[in-house]
Design a protein around this motif. Sequence first.
Motif, PDB file in Angstrom:
ATOM      1  N   ARG A   6       7.926  10.198  12.676  1.00 36.77           N
ATOM      2  CA  ARG A   6       8.160   8.765  12.901  1.00 36.77           C
ATOM      3  C   ARG A   6       9.140   8.235  11.886  1.00 36.77           C
ATOM      4  O   ARG A   6       9.359   8.819  10.813  1.00 36.77           O
ATOM      5  CB  ARG A   6       6.852   8.000  12.899  1.00 36.77           C
ATOM      6  N   ALA A   8       9.609   4.539  10.057  1.00 42.77           N
ATOM      7  CA  ALA A   8       8.761   3.356   9.933  1.00 42.77           C
ATOM      8  C   ALA A   8       9.377   2.295   9.020  1.00 42.77           C
ATOM      9  O   ALA A   8       8.847   1.989   7.958  1.00 42.77           O
ATOM     10  CB  ALA A   8       7.388   3.781   9.403  1.00 42.77           C
ATOM     11  N   PRO A   9      10.513   1.738   9.414  1.00 39.78           N
ATOM     12  CA  PRO A   9      11.173   0.787   8.527  1.00 39.78           C
ATOM     13  C   PRO A   9      10.460  -0.567   8.461  1.00 39.78           C
ATOM     14  O   PRO A   9       9.810  -0.967   9.424  1.00 39.78           O
ATOM     15  CB  PRO A   9      12.544   0.610   9.186  1.00 39.78           C
ATOM     16  N   SER A  10      10.590  -1.208   7.323  1.00 36.43           N
ATOM     17  CA  SER A  10      10.140  -2.594   7.198  1.00 36.43           C
ATOM     18  C   SER A  10      11.337  -3.478   7.539  1.00 36.43           C
ATOM     19  O   SER A  10      12.414  -3.278   6.983  1.00 36.43           O
ATOM     20  CB  SER A  10       9.697  -2.873   5.758  1.00 36.43           C
ATOM     21  N   GLU A  42       7.346  -1.828  10.548  1.00 34.22           N
ATOM     22  CA  GLU A  42       6.279  -2.218   9.626  1.00 34.22           C
ATOM     23  C   GLU A  42       6.525  -3.642   9.146  1.00 34.22           C
ATOM     24  O   GLU A  42       7.093  -3.877   8.076  1.00 34.22           O
ATOM     25  CB  GLU A  42       6.192  -1.198   8.483  1.00 34.22           C
ATOM     26  N   TYR A 180      -0.182  -2.343   2.943  1.00 31.23           N
ATOM     27  CA  TYR A 180       0.709  -1.266   3.390  1.00 31.23           C
ATOM     28  C   TYR A 180       0.015   0.093   3.534  1.00 31.23           C
ATOM     29  O   TYR A 180       0.092   0.747   4.577  1.00 31.23           O
ATOM     30  CB  TYR A 180       1.913  -1.166   2.438  1.00 31.23           C
ATOM     31  N   VAL A 184      -0.323   2.069   7.202  1.00 31.14           N
ATOM     32  CA  VAL A 184       0.392   3.333   7.411  1.00 31.14           C
ATOM     33  C   VAL A 184      -0.580   4.439   7.793  1.00 31.14           C
ATOM     34  O   VAL A 184      -0.340   5.221   8.714  1.00 31.14           O
ATOM     35  CB  VAL A 184       1.176   3.720   6.136  1.00 31.14           C
ATOM     36  N   ARG A 198       9.823  10.732   4.842  1.00 33.17           N
ATOM     37  CA  ARG A 198      10.187   9.423   4.302  1.00 33.17           C
ATOM     38  C   ARG A 198      10.823   9.570   2.932  1.00 33.17           C
ATOM     39  O   ARG A 198      10.843  10.663   2.351  1.00 33.17           O
ATOM     40  CB  ARG A 198       8.959   8.516   4.231  1.00 33.17           C
ATOM     41  N   HIS A 202       8.211   6.680  -1.841  1.00 33.69           N
ATOM     42  CA  HIS A 202       6.829   6.510  -1.372  1.00 33.69           C
ATOM     43  C   HIS A 202       5.895   7.581  -1.899  1.00 33.69           C
ATOM     44  O   HIS A 202       4.714   7.595  -1.565  1.00 33.69           O
ATOM     45  CB  HIS A 202       6.792   6.512   0.154  1.00 33.69           C
TER      46      HIS A 202
HETATM   47  N1  GLU Z   1       7.789   0.777   5.727  1.00 34.26           N
HETATM   48  C1  GLU Z   1       8.120   1.635   4.653  1.00 34.26           C
HETATM   49  C2  GLU Z   1       9.532   1.335   4.170  1.00 34.26           C
HETATM   50  O1  GLU Z   1      10.317   0.769   4.916  1.00 34.26           O
HETATM   51  C3  GLU Z   1       8.063   3.091   5.009  1.00 34.26           C
HETATM   52  C4  GLU Z   1       6.692   3.585   5.082  1.00 34.26           C
HETATM   53  C5  GLU Z   1       6.567   5.047   5.390  1.00 34.26           C
HETATM   54  O2  GLU Z   1       7.530   5.691   5.826  1.00 34.26           O
HETATM   55  O3  GLU Z   1       5.462   5.532   5.224  1.00 34.26           O
HETATM   56  O4  GLU Z   1       9.854   1.662   3.058  1.00 34.26           O
END
Ligand code: GLU
Length: 470
Positions: A6, A8-10, A42, A180, A184, A198, A202
């Motif tokens: 996946r 998963a951008p904010s 996200e 968060y 997730v 990612r 993180h």
């Molecule tokens: N939403 C997070 C971000 O944009 C990424 C979270 C993830 O990949 O677990 O930095």
Amino acid sequence: MTLTTRFAPSPTGYLHVGGARTALYSWLYAKKNGGDFILRIEDTDLERSTQESVDAIMDGMNWLNLEWTHGPYFQTKRFDRYKEVIEQLIASGNAYRCYCTSDEVEAMRSDAKAKGEIEKYNGLWRDRTDYPTDKPYVIRFKNPLDGDVVINDMVKGDITISNKQLDDLIIARSDGTPTYNLTVVVDDWDMKVTHVVRGDDHISNTPKQINILTALNAEIPEYAHIPMILGDDGKRLSKRHGAVGVMQYRDDGYLPEALLNYLVRLGWSHGDQEIFSRDEMIELFDLKDCNRAPSGFNTDKLIWVNQHYMKTLAPEYVAEHLAWHMADQDINTDNGPALSEVVKVQADRVKTLKEMAQISRYFYQDFTEFDAKAAKKHLRPVAKEALLLVKDKLSELNDWSAEPIHTAINATAEELGVGMGKVGMPLRVAATGAGNSPSLDLTLALLAKDKVLARIELALAFIAQREAQT
Ligand code: GLU
């Protein structure tokens, strides 16, 4: 089980190159393994998330052609589900209410620091049940007190973290909204994500997420943390280094193929190969071959890759992208040569499509002025005779194509007993308005005959005016 990755951008800004590379690696890994690729937005940070950013992220993904199999999912649509899981964690004794104020937690941290211990929440409410009725509370996850968490990171290798290092992190704020790490975990679990690819910013969240997943009896995905991208000065990539948003690269004249190819190599390699088609990337990419160290962004290399693709992709395809830039520069291309023909003659003369549009204006737009420097040098009274004669010869041509045009220019030079340049340069300036163009016969062939003849007239008028002034 289908391999599932996946992105998963904010949505708190545009899709930047770091995000695009993460998306690319995640997409490639899914593609390579015949898996699924999820796009998850996200957006739980309501203050910083915007629809504009959601659109910008999707635009970037679409422009790069990184199609997703499922989604886009939005976390804000899943609050009920997060609540359910939080309740489940409380019921199973893996989470608890904490009534401490932030000042109290702050004091715990500084106490710990003063004693030379790890700065964290001290677990005051971990095992209490004497809940006050009129005070706000947060929900904390009961992190294991002992043992280690081991991440078998596909890029970074094994990383071991002692649970003693970890806090009882907050999973729901006092207003009930999930944090968060909770969202997730729930999403990766529900969406059956098998590989979390990612950014390595993180990595400190990963042991926390693994502990929550374990408490939920959920499968632990594989993790691949990609090192960040630095600017050419070794500092974290930022606006200072120029474009950082993916769509800015489109605006600056890069082909999506070039940016993708550049990004795949920025942090991954396959021998010393530099150019990879999409299919080759899918075939050859592997997370385990990604670099462990950060990579430096190098605009010169991106330009080189862009030049490669402008020259080697089908001109008709490059023309579709050039069309965007022509429109962007208000150049109407309805009348004039096919853009693919322009691509053929200009591709090896420029660094970007933006530049290609800039130097191709004369194919579609008439001008009233010549480039001053070129005119000064080449549209002089001595050029009059050559222009008049070549105009005569060109006007007689029935077949308006490169070869007869070339012959006409040659014959003019011969007849006047001068070098080709004495005819060619004034003619070039007359026809294009400037001193640089692709080979003259090709350029003239692409311009319509009547256009070329009219422009020679204009150049003759310019020379006449100049003569009158001296
Ligand atoms: N939403 C997070 C971000 O944009 C990424 C979270 C993830 O990949 O677990 O930095």
